[in-house]
Design a protein around this motif. Structure first.
Motif: not given
Length: 141
Positions: A16-45
């Motif tokens: 709710t701090m963001f005025d428009d959806w472009m700012q919210r998308y940018e925030y979501m992209i930032d959240l994605g960058k801070s995601l605890p990444l899955i170990d490569e061994q689990y990147k399976t089908e």
């Protein structure tokens, strides 16, 4: 650790701090960058969430009777979406994840601002995370 409800309220407040959806998308992209990444061994089908247009891998492990999620995606917006779910539910008890309300997704306006294919992917992500919780809850009983 904060409850699922408390974390979801924090996410709503942040969006709710963001005025428009472009700012919210940018925030979501930032959240994605801070995601605890899955170990490569689990990147399976078998770790790919079915129903997503992009590739989304999710791994879940039970630690101290709490489900810990790690994830990744090959698309930046999708990575932000899974990051929101991981933030809300990782480190919580399986029963709490199963019972968790997903209304906060609607409150931040996420579903209505996603393409139909991404919205379907979001539903698939929610289902998969809850299915992991159901499986771990069964182990605990």
């Amino acid at each position: 650790m904060a409850s699922i409800q408390e974390i979801q309220e924090e996410i709503i407040d942040e969006f709710t701090m963001f005025d428009d959806w472009m700012q919210r998308y940018e925030y979501m992209i930032d959240l994605g960058k801070s995601l605890p990444l899955i170990d490569e061994q689990y990147k399976t089908e078998d770790k790919i969430i079915k129903g997503c247009q992009s590739k989304v891998w999710v791994n879940a492990e039970l630690e101290d009777e709490k489900v810990v999620f790690t994830a990744d995606s090959d698309a930046i917006i999708t990575k932000g979406i899974i990051a929101i779910l991981v933030r809300a539910w990782s480190g919580q008890k399986p029963a709490d994840i199963i019972a968790a309300d997903t209304g906060f997704i609607d409150e931040i306006g996420l579903k209505e601002h996603l393409s139909p294919t991404r919205a379907n992917g979001l539903v698939s992500m929610i289902k998969q995370l809850k299915m992991y919780a159901v499986a771990y809850q069964a182990q605990l009983n």
